[in-house]
Write a protein that holds these residues in place. Structure first.
Motif, PDB file in Angstrom:
ATOM      1  N   THR A 122     -40.713  16.962  39.163  1.00 52.05           N
ATOM      2  CA  THR A 122     -40.843  15.922  38.142  1.00 52.05           C
ATOM      3  C   THR A 122     -41.662  16.470  36.980  1.00 52.05           C
ATOM      4  O   THR A 122     -42.306  17.518  37.077  1.00 52.05           O
ATOM      5  N   PHE A 123     -41.668  15.732  35.868  1.00 48.96           N
ATOM      6  CA  PHE A 123     -42.442  16.152  34.697  1.00 48.96           C
ATOM      7  C   PHE A 123     -43.951  16.061  34.954  1.00 48.96           C
ATOM      8  O   PHE A 123     -44.734  16.654  34.214  1.00 48.96           O
ATOM      9  N   ALA A 124     -44.345  15.352  36.008  1.00 46.41           N
ATOM     10  CA  ALA A 124     -45.775  15.219  36.330  1.00 46.41           C
ATOM     11  C   ALA A 124     -46.407  16.575  36.632  1.00 46.41           C
ATOM     12  O   ALA A 124     -47.621  16.765  36.439  1.00 46.41           O
ATOM     13  N   GLU A 125     -45.590  17.535  37.085  1.00 44.66           N
ATOM     14  CA  GLU A 125     -46.093  18.881  37.416  1.00 44.66           C
ATOM     15  C   GLU A 125     -46.703  19.592  36.200  1.00 44.66           C
ATOM     16  O   GLU A 125     -47.522  20.489  36.348  1.00 44.66           O
ATOM     17  N   PHE A 126     -46.297  19.188  35.001  1.00 40.55           N
ATOM     18  CA  PHE A 126     -46.717  19.910  33.805  1.00 40.55           C
ATOM     19  C   PHE A 126     -48.019  19.368  33.195  1.00 40.55           C
ATOM     20  O   PHE A 126     -48.498  19.895  32.183  1.00 40.55           O
ATOM     21  N   ASN A 127     -48.573  18.305  33.820  1.00 43.10           N
ATOM     22  CA  ASN A 127     -49.833  17.715  33.325  1.00 43.10           C
ATOM     23  C   ASN A 127     -49.776  17.405  31.829  1.00 43.10           C
ATOM     24  O   ASN A 127     -50.672  17.766  31.058  1.00 43.10           O
ATOM     25  N   LEU A 128     -48.724  16.735  31.441  1.00 48.27           N
ATOM     26  CA  LEU A 128     -48.560  16.374  30.031  1.00 48.27           C
ATOM     27  C   LEU A 128     -49.449  15.197  29.663  1.00 48.27           C
ATOM     28  O   LEU A 128     -49.827  14.392  30.520  1.00 48.27           O
ATOM     29  N   LYS A 129     -49.764  15.106  28.378  1.00 43.68           N
ATOM     30  CA  LYS A 129     -50.574  13.980  27.900  1.00 43.68           C
ATOM     31  C   LYS A 129     -49.809  12.676  28.119  1.00 43.68           C
ATOM     32  O   LYS A 129     -48.573  12.666  28.181  1.00 43.68           O
ATOM     33  N   GLU A 130     -50.566  11.606  28.207  1.00 42.07           N
ATOM     34  CA  GLU A 130     -49.978  10.317  28.573  1.00 42.07           C
ATOM     35  C   GLU A 130     -48.878   9.879  27.608  1.00 42.07           C
ATOM     36  O   GLU A 130     -47.847   9.335  28.014  1.00 42.07           O
ATOM     37  N   PHE A 131     -49.073  10.140  26.300  1.00 41.94           N
ATOM     38  CA  PHE A 131     -48.076   9.680  25.321  1.00 41.94           C
ATOM     39  C   PHE A 131     -46.733  10.401  25.509  1.00 41.94           C
ATOM     40  O   PHE A 131     -45.670   9.817  25.284  1.00 41.94           O
ATOM     41  N   LEU A 132     -46.781  11.646  25.969  1.00 37.66           N
ATOM     42  CA  LEU A 132     -45.544  12.388  26.220  1.00 37.66           C
ATOM     43  C   LEU A 132     -44.835  11.867  27.469  1.00 37.66           C
ATOM     44  O   LEU A 132     -43.606  11.775  27.502  1.00 37.66           O
ATOM     45  N   THR A 133     -45.603  11.498  28.470  1.00 37.75           N
ATOM     46  CA  THR A 133     -45.026  10.911  29.692  1.00 37.75           C
ATOM     47  C   THR A 133     -44.318   9.601  29.361  1.00 37.75           C
ATOM     48  O   THR A 133     -43.217   9.327  29.860  1.00 37.75           O
ATOM     49  N   LYS A 134     -44.950   8.809  28.500  1.00 40.15           N
ATOM     50  CA  LYS A 134     -44.337   7.536  28.072  1.00 40.15           C
ATOM     51  C   LYS A 134     -43.055   7.792  27.279  1.00 40.15           C
ATOM     52  O   LYS A 134     -42.064   7.073  27.438  1.00 40.15           O
ATOM     53  N   ALA A 135     -43.092   8.803  26.411  1.00 40.88           N
ATOM     54  CA  ALA A 135     -41.921   9.125  25.598  1.00 40.88           C
ATOM     55  C   ALA A 135     -40.751   9.566  26.474  1.00 40.88           C
ATOM     56  O   ALA A 135     -39.597   9.190  26.235  1.00 40.88           O
ATOM     57  N   LEU A 136     -41.039  10.360  27.511  1.00 40.19           N
ATOM     58  CA  LEU A 136     -39.995  10.805  28.433  1.00 40.19           C
ATOM     59  C   LEU A 136     -39.403   9.635  29.212  1.00 40.19           C
ATOM     60  O   LEU A 136     -38.196   9.551  29.425  1.00 40.19           O
ATOM     61  N   SER A 137     -40.282   8.737  29.627  1.00 35.17           N
ATOM     62  CA  SER A 137     -39.827   7.549  30.352  1.00 35.17           C
ATOM     63  C   SER A 137     -38.926   6.695  29.473  1.00 35.17           C
ATOM     64  O   SER A 137     -37.915   6.151  29.932  1.00 35.17           O
ATOM     65  N   ASP A 138     -39.288   6.598  28.195  1.00 28.31           N
ATOM     66  CA  ASP A 138     -38.494   5.825  27.235  1.00 28.31           C
ATOM     67  C   ASP A 138     -37.088   6.427  27.084  1.00 28.31           C
ATOM     68  O   ASP A 138     -36.114   5.696  26.911  1.00 28.31           O
ATOM     69  N   LYS A 139     -36.982   7.745  27.179  1.00 29.53           N
ATOM     70  CA  LYS A 139     -35.691   8.417  27.062  1.00 29.53           C
ATOM     71  C   LYS A 139     -34.903   8.404  28.381  1.00 29.53           C
ATOM     72  O   LYS A 139     -33.736   8.778  28.422  1.00 29.53           O
ATOM     73  N   GLY A 140     -35.579   8.009  29.455  1.00 35.65           N
ATOM     74  CA  GLY A 140     -34.927   8.001  30.760  1.00 35.65           C
ATOM     75  C   GLY A 140     -34.905   9.361  31.429  1.00 35.65           C
ATOM     76  O   GLY A 140     -34.157   9.589  32.380  1.00 35.65           O
ATOM     77  N   PHE A 141     -35.754  10.291  30.933  1.00 36.73           N
ATOM     78  CA  PHE A 141     -35.839  11.627  31.542  1.00 36.73           C
ATOM     79  C   PHE A 141     -36.805  11.578  32.724  1.00 36.73           C
ATOM     80  O   PHE A 141     -37.986  11.283  32.544  1.00 36.73           O
ATOM     81  N   ARG A 142     -36.312  11.910  33.913  1.00 39.50           N
ATOM     82  CA  ARG A 142     -37.165  11.837  35.108  1.00 39.50           C
ATOM     83  C   ARG A 142     -37.400  13.204  35.748  1.00 39.50           C
ATOM     84  O   ARG A 142     -38.489  13.510  36.194  1.00 39.50           O
ATOM     85  N   GLU A 143     -36.354  14.019  35.774  1.00 38.09           N
ATOM     86  CA  GLU A 143     -36.471  15.353  36.382  1.00 38.09           C
ATOM     87  C   GLU A 143     -36.221  16.426  35.324  1.00 38.09           C
ATOM     88  O   GLU A 143     -35.286  16.318  34.543  1.00 38.09           O
ATOM     89  N   PRO A 144     -37.059  17.463  35.292  1.00 34.13           N
ATOM     90  CA  PRO A 144     -36.828  18.543  34.328  1.00 34.13           C
ATOM     91  C   PRO A 144     -35.568  19.335  34.671  1.00 34.13           C
ATOM     92  O   PRO A 144     -35.217  19.478  35.840  1.00 34.13           O
ATOM     93  N   THR A 145     -34.907  19.833  33.643  1.00 34.56           N
ATOM     94  CA  THR A 145     -33.744  20.701  33.859  1.00 34.56           C
ATOM     95  C   THR A 145     -34.237  22.073  34.320  1.00 34.56           C
ATOM     96  O   THR A 145     -35.442  22.352  34.307  1.00 34.56           O
ATOM     97  N   ASP A 146     -33.302  22.940  34.676  1.00 30.68           N
ATOM     98  CA  ASP A 146     -33.652  24.275  35.164  1.00 30.68           C
ATOM     99  C   ASP A 146     -34.460  25.055  34.123  1.00 30.68           C
ATOM    100  O   ASP A 146     -35.496  25.658  34.434  1.00 30.68           O
ATOM    101  N   VAL A 147     -34.003  25.039  32.872  1.00 28.94           N
ATOM    102  CA  VAL A 147     -34.704  25.789  31.821  1.00 28.94           C
ATOM    103  C   VAL A 147     -36.096  25.203  31.565  1.00 28.94           C
ATOM    104  O   VAL A 147     -37.065  25.928  31.321  1.00 28.94           O
ATOM    105  N   GLN A 148     -36.231  23.886  31.650  1.00 23.66           N
ATOM    106  CA  GLN A 148     -37.544  23.237  31.473  1.00 23.66           C
ATOM    107  C   GLN A 148     -38.479  23.594  32.627  1.00 23.66           C
ATOM    108  O   GLN A 148     -39.660  23.902  32.413  1.00 23.66           O
ATOM    109  N   GLN A 149     -37.944  23.566  33.826  1.00 22.17           N
ATOM    110  CA  GLN A 149     -38.735  23.882  35.011  1.00 22.17           C
ATOM    111  C   GLN A 149     -39.307  25.306  34.931  1.00 22.17           C
ATOM    112  O   GLN A 149     -40.462  25.553  35.263  1.00 22.17           O
ATOM    113  N   ARG A 150     -38.493  26.223  34.440  1.00 19.22           N
ATOM    114  CA  ARG A 150     -38.910  27.628  34.398  1.00 19.22           C
ATOM    115  C   ARG A 150     -39.812  27.967  33.221  1.00 19.22           C
ATOM    116  O   ARG A 150     -40.743  28.764  33.356  1.00 19.22           O
TER     117      ARG A 150
END
Length: 449
Positions: free
Chosen positions: A3-31
């Motif tokens: 999940t995106f929680a692994e990246f320790n992103l700031k709270e506003f970025l977590t909210k922005a991702l949730s707003d877009k419906g992004f829950r799991e990082p893609t392969d390129v994002q994960q790496r």
């Protein structure tokens, strides 16, 4: 499951991702997000639609300092449409921040004087744009990018193909030596490598190979145009299939104009996209497409890589592209984020070899045809080849015997020929059984020795 929680992103970025419906990082994002977070320079090679934009935006936004009034991140893109897409993604992230994050988009065809006036009083935190306009504002001493700590070159191979790499080179030459450079590209051509060596010292290179060349949620149809009017066939496919949103690809601007005019004359509301359409008009059309004012879009390959249109349910290739890589880019406009999609490719009898080359890439086609105003399964175009391979292979003696067959067949000739072939096959089987028996006896002897 990551999940995106692994990246320790700031709270506003977590909210922005949730707003877009992004829950799991893609392969390129994960790496690559962890690598970028460590301040490393990166060369990321991955296909269109793999999530590259958020791969660089998320870690760079995570380390932005909104209270420092200077340019901190610089992003170049080879087309106005691509720059606009990155800008919209960046704006969406910025909108969830409590502190103001200024994002600016500088592309050709926009009001340069207004941009110059605004830059006199305030510099953006994040600069996005096409290389030519960014360099122009830099030369005017208005845009001060020398403070940037990160420089992103998106779609680098397309930047090279469109002749903008020299401008990117000039921009990079003004940036600090400690710069973090992030280069993203679908391919890494030889002509791009000198630029990478010039500005990047031991970058992390990641080649994200897709599990398949196209998404497995895409159904690939193949339709022969033999004896058919291609314009009429396109109209039939569009009106029978009832797509949510369809992009029809042609190879030239002239063909796009011709096909779009034909479909309009048939009563369809059609948008068209190609390089000769003025930037302002293209921007207006793109906005209308995103608002679903159009159900049908006819385009050149500009839309295959330079434009990301959401919700495409169907892609139609009325012509196979000259470069097969563009076939992947075209088809990749549909079936995104796990959604189903349909890609329909028209082909002429003389293009069998090209289809075979696409199949070698791992693309599986399902032959289709239109009968009684319905799209139905058609025959396999390789059926004759497959059938001939399944026939009993004759040795040279039998081939000679068959070839001697005369037009005026003598009485009982067919029976004799049939008997000769059967006898030949019987002898072959007898020899094969004898050889198998010998092999088994030999193997048993070796086991006991």
């Amino acid at each position: 499951m990551s999940t995106f929680a692994e990246f320790n992103l700031k709270e506003f970025l977590t909210k922005a991702l949730s707003d877009k419906g992004f829950r799991e990082p893609t392969d390129v994002q994960q790496r690559l997000i962890p690598v970028i977070q460590r301040g490393k320079s990166v060369v990321g090679q991955s296909q269109t639609g793999s999530g590259k934009t958020h791969t660089f935006l998320l870690p760079l936004f995570n380390s932005l300092q909104p209270d420092v009034n200077e340019v901190q991140v610089l992003v170049t893109a080879p087309s106005r449409e691509l720059a606009e897409q990155i800008y919209q993604a960046a704006q969406q992230l910025a909108s969830f921040s409590d502190q103001e994050i200024r994002v600016a988009n500088y592309v050709g065809g926009t009001d340069k004087l207004r941009q110059l006036e605004k830059l006199q009083t305030q510099q953006p935190h994040v600069v996005i744009g096409t290389p030519g306009r960014i360099l122009d504002l830099m030369n005017e001493q208005a845009l001060k990018v020398y403070t940037a700590r990160a420089f992103v070159v998106d779609e680098a191979d397309m930047t090279l193909d469109m002749g903008f790499l020299a401008d990117v080179d000039r921009i990079a030459a003004t940036l600090p030596d400690s710069l973090q450079m992030l280069v993203f590209s679908a391919t890494i051509p030889e002509k791009l490598k000198p630029f990478l060596k010039k500005y990047m010292d031991n970058p992390v290179i990641e080649q994200i190979k897709p599990a398949s060349v196209i998404s497995d949620t895409i159904d690939n149809w193949l339709m022969s145009t033999k004896g058919k009017d291609v314009n009429q066939l396109t109209y039939d496919v569009l009106t029978i299939g009832h797509p949510y949103l369809a992009i029809v690809f042609a190879n030239t601007k002239q063909r796009v104009d011709e096909l779009a005019d034909y479909l309009k004359n048939q009563g369809l509301k059609v948008a068209k996209i190609h390089g000769d359409i003025q930037p302002r008009e293209r921007k207006r059309v793109m906005k209308q497409i995103q608002n679903l004012d159009y159900q049908y879009v006819v385009a050149t390959d500009l839309a295959a890589r330079g434009i990301d249109i959401e919700g495409v349910s169907h892609v139609i290739n009325v012509e196979i592209p000259n470069e097969l890589d563009f076939f992947i880019h075209r088809v990749g406009r549909t079936g995104r984020q796990g959604m189903p999609g349909t890609a329909i490719t028209f082909y002429e009898p003389g293009e069998e070899q090209t289809i075979a080359e696409l199949e070698k890439l791992g693309i599986e086609f399902h032959p289709k045809d239109i009968r009684q105003h319905e799209i139905v399964d058609s025959y396999d175009r390789n059926r004759r080849t497959k059938r001939s391979k399944s026939k009993v292979e004759l040795d040279t003696t039998m081939i000679g015997l068959v070839k001697k067959k005369q037009k005026k067949v003598k009485p009982a000739y067919k029976k004799k020929l049939k008997y000769a072939i059967a006898e030949n096959q019987r002898k072959k089987r007898k020899i094969e059984r004898r050889q198998e028996a010998r092999s088994r006896r030999k193997a048993r002897k070796q086991d006991f020795s």
